[in-house]
Scaffold this motif. Sequence first.
Motif, mmCIF file in Angstrom:
data_model
loop_
_atom_site.group_PDB
_atom_site.id
_atom_site.type_symbol
_atom_site.label_atom_id
_atom_site.label_comp_id
_atom_site.label_asym_id
_atom_site.label_seq_id
_atom_site.Cartn_x
_atom_site.Cartn_y
_atom_site.Cartn_z
ATOM 1 N N SER A 196 44.033 34.088 24.272
ATOM 2 C CA SER A 196 43.046 33.981 25.448
ATOM 3 C C SER A 196 42.609 35.468 24.954
ATOM 4 O O SER A 196 43.189 36.198 24.650
ATOM 5 C CB SER A 196 44.702 34.569 26.825
ATOM 6 N N LYS A 197 41.091 35.534 25.757
ATOM 7 C CA LYS A 197 40.358 36.436 25.296
ATOM 8 C C LYS A 197 40.947 37.652 26.538
ATOM 9 O O LYS A 197 40.520 36.738 28.024
ATOM 10 C CB LYS A 197 38.781 36.194 25.845
ATOM 11 N N LYS A 198 40.927 38.841 26.202
ATOM 12 C CA LYS A 198 41.190 39.745 27.443
ATOM 13 C C LYS A 198 39.592 40.172 27.450
ATOM 14 O O LYS A 198 38.722 41.035 26.701
ATOM 15 C CB LYS A 198 41.928 40.914 27.062
ATOM 16 N N ASN A 199 39.110 40.634 28.254
ATOM 17 C CA ASN A 199 38.800 41.258 29.351
ATOM 18 C C ASN A 199 38.412 42.454 29.331
ATOM 19 O O ASN A 199 39.155 43.510 30.082
ATOM 20 C CB ASN A 199 38.392 40.719 30.568
ATOM 21 N N LYS B 26 47.991 37.461 36.211
ATOM 22 C CA LYS B 26 47.308 37.347 34.843
ATOM 23 C C LYS B 26 48.594 36.899 33.623
ATOM 24 O O LYS B 26 48.034 36.735 32.912
ATOM 25 C CB LYS B 26 46.262 39.023 35.132
ATOM 26 N N TYR C 90 47.997 34.492 30.903
ATOM 27 C CA TYR C 90 47.467 34.922 29.758
ATOM 28 C C TYR C 90 48.862 34.435 28.839
ATOM 29 O O TYR C 90 48.602 33.845 27.827
ATOM 30 C CB TYR C 90 47.359 36.865 29.349
ATOM 31 N N SER D 95 41.504 33.088 29.962
ATOM 32 C CA SER D 95 40.977 33.634 29.637
ATOM 33 C C SER D 95 40.446 35.177 31.094
ATOM 34 O O SER D 95 40.152 34.143 31.580
ATOM 35 C CB SER D 95 39.537 33.487 29.196
ATOM 36 N N VAL E 247 39.998 29.518 31.880
ATOM 37 C CA VAL E 247 39.880 30.827 33.076
ATOM 38 C C VAL E 247 40.875 31.418 34.597
ATOM 39 O O VAL E 247 41.194 30.173 34.761
ATOM 40 C CB VAL E 247 38.016 30.921 32.771
#
Lengths: 804, 328
Positions: A493-496, B119, B123, B128, B189
């Motif tokens: 996962s791309k963390k924001n 969240k 994750y 994301s 997402v």
Amino acid sequence: MKVSMLWLKSWFCLKTIKNDQICNQLTKIGLEVESLLVEDKKICDYILVGKIVSISSFLFNDNVMNIFKIFLGHNKIVTIIDKNKNNFLNLGLKVAVAIEKALIKNNIKIKKKKIGNFFSEGIFCSYIHLNLLGNFKKIIIFPKYFKSGLKVTKIFNSSKKNCTIVLNITHNRNDCLSIIGIAREICSFNNIFLKKINFFSIIPKIKNNLNYFIESSKLCKNYLGRFIKNVNTSINTPFWMLEKLRLCNIQSINIIYDIINYVSIELNQSFHIFSLNEIKKNILIRFSKINEKFCLNDKKDILIKKKILVISNKKKILSLGNGFITSKKSSINKFINSIYIGIGEFNKKEIDKVNLKYYKYNKGFDNNSRFIDKNLQNYSLEYASKLILDLCGGIPSTIKYVNKEKNIFKKITVFHKCFYKILGFNLKISIFLTILKKLSYKIFCINKKFFKVSPPTFRYDISLQEDVISDFLRIYDINTIKLIPLKNKLIISKKNKKFNNLNKLKYIFSNLGYSEVINYSFINNKWKNFFFPNRKPIRVINPISKDFLFMRNSLWNNLLKNIIYNKNRQEKTIKIFEIGDCFFKKNCFSPNFHQKTFFSGAIFGLLKQKTFFSKKKIFNFYSLKKDLEKLLKIFLEDITCLIWKNSVIQGLCCSNSAKIYLNKTKIGHLGMLDFKIQNFLNLKFPVFLFELFLDNLVVNKNKLYRSHSPFFPTIERDISLLVSKNFLVNKLCIICKNFSKKIYNVYIFDIYQGKKIPKNKKSVSIKIIFKSFKKTLKDLEIDLIIKNFLKFLNKDYAIKLRKQ
Amino acid sequence: MILTLNDKKKIFNRIKNCWDINDLDLIRLKYLGKNGYIVKEIKKLKKMSLKEKKNFGSFINDLKKKIIFCIKKQKQALNILKLKKKIHTNYVDVSLSTIYHHNDKGSIHIITKSINKMKSFFYRLGFSLFIGPEIEDQYYNFESLNIPFNHPSRNKNDTFWINSSKLLRTQTSSMQVRIMEKYSPPIKVIIPGKVYRKDSSSRHSPMFHQLEGFIVDKNVSFSNLKWIIYEFLKDFFKKKISIRFRNSYFPFTVPSFEIDILDKNLKWLEILGCGMIHPKILKNAKIDTEIYSGFAFGIGVERMIMLKYNLTNIKFFFKNHLSFLKQF
């Protein structure tokens, strides 16, 4: 949408089913039941049917009061004095009357009242007074065949319980805005048949000689029209019909409208009715032209926009949309004796358009975004005409068909693989097909790859194979479908970054004793100009109230509100912060909006309360700056490039406010609230506020870490200097630090003004810490540095050592 | 002069009976100081014969050592006594509390906390996180989500408008097409954020928080969606709860479902809406619907918190009473 349970049940034969079960089934199918209202039937015995015998009036305190004499049977007559002028209360009408000792809603007891020289011995009862469903404020009127003096409880106390289902019907299910639509759903869920409709037609006596013109076939298809002459429209609606409509929350208007509403809600139709004389032999279904006027019911002319669906005669517009907003002249009242009824399949988009813009003018019909069912169109027109003829009499004309379309069945191909794609498992096609048959789909060629279906005529919303599957899932019990874990393909996962930074800030600040608040993103008109005149607030076109008129241009307004709210609840120490978006324009006329994330906080009240180990102390500028510096130090890890500049900021006290810069970019504001605003808000203590622009707060990642150096001891020296009053002390620190490489750290431990110090000067005591990374420093070296430093200060800045 | 045993005893008694450190110092000076008794005696040694010197010298040395030892011992005893005294005088009432008010501690808003909790669950599944603008273009809020121009849900009664084309987003789904346009599948997402609807009651607020999630990938189905929702709710509520899937309708998903939770009063409460993404939306974003499919869900954050903590009014969240904020 409110529907009477008894009426609904009359459409199918399911004796054992309970009301709750029906509700549960409907919710499961997708027609969400919000509540089931059950009528409370405890009507007091002192509420009776009364006949109005005489009406007179007198003046009392400049108000006209009406005296009604009411006959209650057995030679008993009571007087009721009513302030409201109820025009419809005519002589001979039978109404519900609550006399002395009667209990009405909220346990109010009726008592004898003296008004002027007269006694009022009761009141007229409305549905609300008696806790009856429907909640109408209208006075209950009974048909004439009810005996005067009859107890009202006997009328409403039938053996079956009256229930109303309150449904929340989604936009796609237009067909369920009616009794028949909902009954159909229950039948297909329980696998039973709907009550059979006995189609019939009445015998016409005159020919329909009207001319029809429809602008395009896209506007309206399958139009049917008929008129009925010599109708008696002045009679009252029968009680059974009123009761049925009441339980569906439809108010009675007059007999014709009531009949039309009755048929519409039962059979899911939308009719329009006009006075025949107004039509003048021509009916046009067309788009409106520019600047066309429309005369409404309440003496008001409205300008209609271009390209709106209207029904008109050759000169005037008769109604908007499919006929639910009618003009004053074309609507039916008791003086009109010939009526016109029309029904057609109008374009849904056009009706939605009318609904969006002009729905507020609709008063007569209950819900007219209905879509008609082609199969029942003819029958419902006949049914409505029959009811009118039965109740009011008249001479019916023939029915004229315009723009009649052939029945074309929509065919949808459903692939087997689409099933698997949506459901995630394979299902026997036979199960699927039986459920579709229940839902009255027609099924064509079935083969190994796909099959074709055509949805029933009343389902306009189904056009894709996904829709068909969705419809199938309504009846198929979805709660039994297996859970299949998601196959994770190891996507990291791309963390924001922004979100993480926000979170980091929030946790740091909450550890410093601040509480996070979340406010509405709106501010009111009064407060919008406190701060930042160059951020023009954005106005909301349709605000919910005056407090929500503008989008916030700074978080400070709402923080102040929170402080006042908490102060009034006896909170003594208030430390709050908020992170959120602010919205503004650079100037009033620019079309561009700025949406920026801000981080703001405020402190108010007592820093320390008086306790056994500390003294009472209120917040000052440095208590906020301390926290802010701590935060920035943790967040940025290096705060040497931070500059705090004293500057004038609107809304802040100019002597106590600063702008914060990081490497020449402005990152925020900080300061004390202006005294004027403080007094305006009635706050006892000063408020300190800060604001950081999160978009400008960039974390410097390329920081070089010093390798581990050997330890050498530090040496401290304290000196006191005489500095001119306006000199910024922090500058002294920077000068000192930059003077020699051996100066490791400098800090100020005292600032003094007063005795022994000249008036325009202040004494600053600084502690200088010396350290070398190469050797242990000697006293001689340090003395030399200090000597040189003092010389340098004297020469360049005229700063001298303070003599004791 | 030779000391008698008695004299010796006297000296030691004097030392032992001295309970003041200053007095003890005086005694030390008297015997061991420069002009003290021992030095005087040692000076006498010069005049003595060798034999006498031997006897007397060892005697004096012995005496000196004994006195030193005795004084040292007494000093130690005195020090211990002093410490004991000090301990008693410095006694602290440990029961006294320094926290006079709950205000000392800061807090994070329960909404932020809950979003973070949600969240972290997503994750773990490889989702994301994205954030979107709150003032949205009407295309992304409506048209791209299959809500055409005259649709009833575009009604002014539900939406706050800024001008004819901009509005305050009514759902976080408005980010769906933005993300699909930018990235190619597989997409996983979540989008948390504020949304605005023109609605105000004890259960509805004009502004509330939503967490939107969606997946576009090969072979994702309703069964997967169901699994995710079940796992998510289990993770969030940390206890057994009864959930009900109910058919519903959203223009941007087909089939669409709403999920209800049974609350304490045995009433079903709607908490989230979900469904398989409508093929039209995938087509809007130029994604091949033959290969890919997807699902989406929107969670009402406030509703979930209200259910978890048994709150009755949504307005508590935005009143910001400190004693409310600090209890979480």
